[in-house]
Design an enzyme around this catalytic site. Structure first.
Site, PDB file in Angstrom:
ATOM      1  N   ASN A 112      43.149 -73.700  48.772  1.00  0.00           N
ATOM      2  CA  ASN A 112      43.659 -74.620  49.794  1.00  0.00           C
ATOM      3  C   ASN A 112      42.464 -75.059  50.628  1.00  0.00           C
ATOM      4  OD1 ASN A 112      44.841 -75.927  51.927  1.00  0.00           O
ATOM      5  ND2 ASN A 112      45.906 -74.125  52.743  1.00  0.00           N
ATOM      6  N   LYS A 126      42.384 -77.242  52.936  1.00  0.00           N
ATOM      7  CA  LYS A 126      42.734 -77.658  54.302  1.00  0.00           C
ATOM      8  C   LYS A 126      42.035 -78.997  54.601  1.00  0.00           C
ATOM      9  CE  LYS A 126      43.487 -72.830  55.245  1.00  0.00           C
ATOM     10  NZ  LYS A 126      43.443 -71.690  56.127  1.00  0.00           N
ATOM     11  N   HIS A 149      53.039 -73.664  55.137  1.00  0.00           N
ATOM     12  CA  HIS A 149      51.816 -72.975  55.588  1.00  0.00           C
ATOM     13  C   HIS A 149      51.886 -72.751  57.098  1.00  0.00           C
ATOM     14  CE1 HIS A 149      47.633 -72.010  56.351  1.00  0.00           C
ATOM     15  NE2 HIS A 149      47.502 -71.795  55.052  1.00  0.00           N
ATOM     16  N   GLU A 152      49.744 -72.993  59.317  1.00  0.00           N
ATOM     17  CA  GLU A 152      49.056 -74.017  60.119  1.00  0.00           C
ATOM     18  C   GLU A 152      49.917 -75.263  60.295  1.00  0.00           C
ATOM     19  OE1 GLU A 152      45.367 -74.143  57.920  1.00  0.00           O
ATOM     20  OE2 GLU A 152      44.954 -72.082  58.540  1.00  0.00           O
ATOM     21  N   GLU A 202      51.008 -64.877  53.498  1.00  0.00           N
ATOM     22  CA  GLU A 202      49.772 -65.078  54.246  1.00  0.00           C
ATOM     23  C   GLU A 202      49.946 -64.575  55.675  1.00  0.00           C
ATOM     24  OE1 GLU A 202      47.186 -68.389  52.436  1.00  0.00           O
ATOM     25  OE2 GLU A 202      48.615 -69.372  53.743  1.00  0.00           O
ATOM     26  N   GLY A 251      41.519 -67.058  57.924  1.00  0.00           N
ATOM     27  CA  GLY A 251      40.301 -67.610  58.508  1.00  0.00           C
ATOM     28  C   GLY A 251      39.640 -66.706  59.538  1.00  0.00           C
ATOM     29  N   SER A 284      41.780 -64.536  54.093  1.00  0.00           N
ATOM     30  CA  SER A 284      40.425 -64.013  53.918  1.00  0.00           C
ATOM     31  C   SER A 284      40.234 -63.302  52.576  1.00  0.00           C
ATOM     32  CB  SER A 284      40.034 -63.098  55.086  1.00  0.00           C
ATOM     33  OG  SER A 284      40.099 -63.809  56.308  1.00  0.00           O
TER      34      SER A 284
END
Ligand code: 13P
Length: 256
Positions: free
Chosen positions: A6, A8, A90, A92, A162, A168, A208
């Site tokens: 991904n 992003k 996701h 985010e 996730e 991240g 990560s």
């Protein structure tokens, strides 16, 4: 095993095409490993028109069909551009872009109606984990996002766990933490559907995940691959994660 990248909101268009060329020159995906990359949406049509060394994914999709929806892109449009997989839910997007549970469930429906595969993301915050409600949180996301689907649609569903605190941040869930959540998800699927559906659905870990920890994570019984952010941006790094998935497949075959 499925290893999905991904990107992003990273990479220029030229960098994306360079990645595809560089990745094609590295070792091909090992037997039993599928590879997918989800680049930024503006590049999908051009990338889909070339021969890619990976499945093409989208990071997002509209919850609606065609019509007066400025700025939205539908699942059918993605399919027409060569997209095969769509990431939905996701964190985010849930946290920063208005993708609530209802919207996420609609997006799942649109993806499946278009004949594409959905990579459904779930995961708890650090607060959830500290309050010991992480299992509840994840299973509730699954309930509202995919439980309405008929069993016949489940062969086009991938679940990506996730944990938000691991995305991240450089913090990774330990193999034990990943395995226990994946086992809970598998158990939930077995209850909501049946054991066969539960066994067949790929459960990816994301947060990560990188060459240094991929072997340990992929060796977990219920981890069937990864959704990779930072470590998918460089072809060699990403290929190293793909190679780790290949070792996990080989190890499983030799234990069977
Ligand atoms: P990182 O691998 O950069 O932690 O990102 C994970 C992720 O959000 C993939 O969707």
């Amino acid at each position: 095993m499925l290893v999905a990248g991904n990107w992003k909101s990273n990479k220029s268009f030229n960098e994306s095409m360079e990645f595809a060329n560089a990745f094609a020159k590295l070792d091909a995906a090992p037997e039993g490993v599928e590879v997918m990359i989800a680049p930024p949406a503006p590049y999908l049509a051009a990338m889909g028109a070339t021969s890619l060394p990976f499945r093409l994914g989208s990071q997002n999709v509209s919850a609606t069909g065609p019509g007066a929806q400025t700025g939205e892109f539908t699942a059918d449009m993605l399919a027409g551009c060569g997209v095969q997989d769509v990431i939905v839910g996701h964190s985010e997007r849930r946290d920063g872009h208005g993708d609530d549970d209802e919207t996420v469930a609609e997006k799942v429906n649109r993806v499946l109606e278009a004949g594409l595969r959905v990579v459904f993301c779930c995961g708890e915050s650090l607060q959830d984990r500290q309050a010991d409600v992480h299992f509840d949180k994840v299973l509730r996301q699954l309930e509202s996002g995919i439980l309405h689907l008929p069993a016949a649609a489940m062969d086009r569903v991938v679940v990506a766990y996730e944990p938000i605190w691991a995305i991240g941040t450089g913090l990774t869930a330990t193999a034990e933490q990943a395995q226990e959540m994946h086992a809970a998800i598998r158990g939930w699927l077995a209850e909501g559907y049946d054991a066969e559906v539960a066994r067949a659905i790929p459960l990816l870990y994301g947060g990560s995940c990188k060459p240094a920890n991929a072997d340990e994570l992929f060796a977990c019984a219920d981890v069937d691959g990864g959704l990779i952010g930072g470590a998918s941006l460089d072809p060699e790094n990403f290929q190293a994660v793909v190679a780790a998935a290949g070792r996990a497949v080989a190890a499983e075959a030799s234990n069977a």
